[in-house]
Design a protein around this motif. Structure first.
Motif: not given
Ligand code: G3P
Length: 221
Positions: A47, A52-53, A55, A76-77, A79-83, A105
């Motif tokens: 991280n 941030p963009e 994945k 999935c919770g 960070r953003e863009n988390m799969y 995602k």
């Protein structure tokens, strides 16, 4: 095509992100355990080096439906863009279906055939990760992935193929040529493709010629 790095080594991600356009990072339980770090350490280090963009993909470890779903929601919770990566066992396929209904995602993983991948696509998986090298060890992995790309296209399914399990640059080349929308590759394999000794020899020749003629190794006087 999106190029992901399949690694738990944040330093390797930081180095290659300077040189190439890296869409993000994938890991799996084996990669994390081999790193001698906890999942939390790997997440925090990744991280810190990812934009941030970019994945990030972490895989579930639980094998029962409720356990997979709990881990999927947690991952999935983060960070953003988390799969979340979910293996395509029958229970995993069930979890993929529900995870997508919940808006998570999802990357469907541990795929050994075009058919497994196709079923995960029908359940809405965002990415499908066929284990190319392992499939090649068992049969014609390249043909299976080629079939998969055609099957998705013929059926209007939006899932992206994120080919995984690469042992050499030739396999990566073949998958790009086939039109895979993404590939996740170990940094060491990427470096074999980036550091071509012939390119370095050519650059050395340019430098020598310039220095012999102009007495310097820069363009301007
Ligand atoms: O991303 C899947 C990959 O890590 C599996 O690779 O090298 O264990 O076959 P490998």
């Amino acid at each position: 095509m999106e190029l992901f790095l399949d690694t738990a080594n944040a330093q390797a991600v930081a180095e290659l992100s300077k040189v190439l356009t890296i869409a993000g990072v994938t890991t799996n339980p084996t990669i994390i355990t081999k790193s001698s770090k906890t999942a939390k350490q790997v997440f925090d280090e990744m991280n810190a080096v990812l934009a941030p963009e970019q994945k990030m993909f972490l895989q579930t470890v639980a094998t029962d439906f409720d356990g997979i779903m709990d881990e999927a929601r947690y991952i999935c919770g983060l960070r953003e863009n988390m799969y979340v990566k979910i293996p395509v066992t029958p229970t995993g396929l069930q979890a993929i279906k529900v995870a997508k209904q919940e808006g998570l995602k999802v990357l469907a993983t541990a795929i050994y055939s075009a058919d497994e991948a196709f079923f995960a696509a029908m359940n809405g998986a965002d990415y499908l990760a066929p284990y190319l090298n392992r499939m090649c060890n068992l049969g014609d992995g390249i043909q299976q992935v080629s079939d998969l790309i055609e099957m998705l296209d013929n059926n209007g399914l939006d899932s992206k193929v994120c080919a995984a399990s690469f042992k050499n640059g030739l396999q990566v080349h073949e998958l790009i040529r086939l039109g895979a929308q993404a590939a996740t590759v170990p940094p060491a394999v990427i470096w074999t493709m980036v550091k071509n000794p012939n390119t370095q020899i050519a650059v050395d020749e340019f430098t020598v010629a310039w220095k012999e003629t102009f007495g310097r190794t820069t363009f301007a006087e």
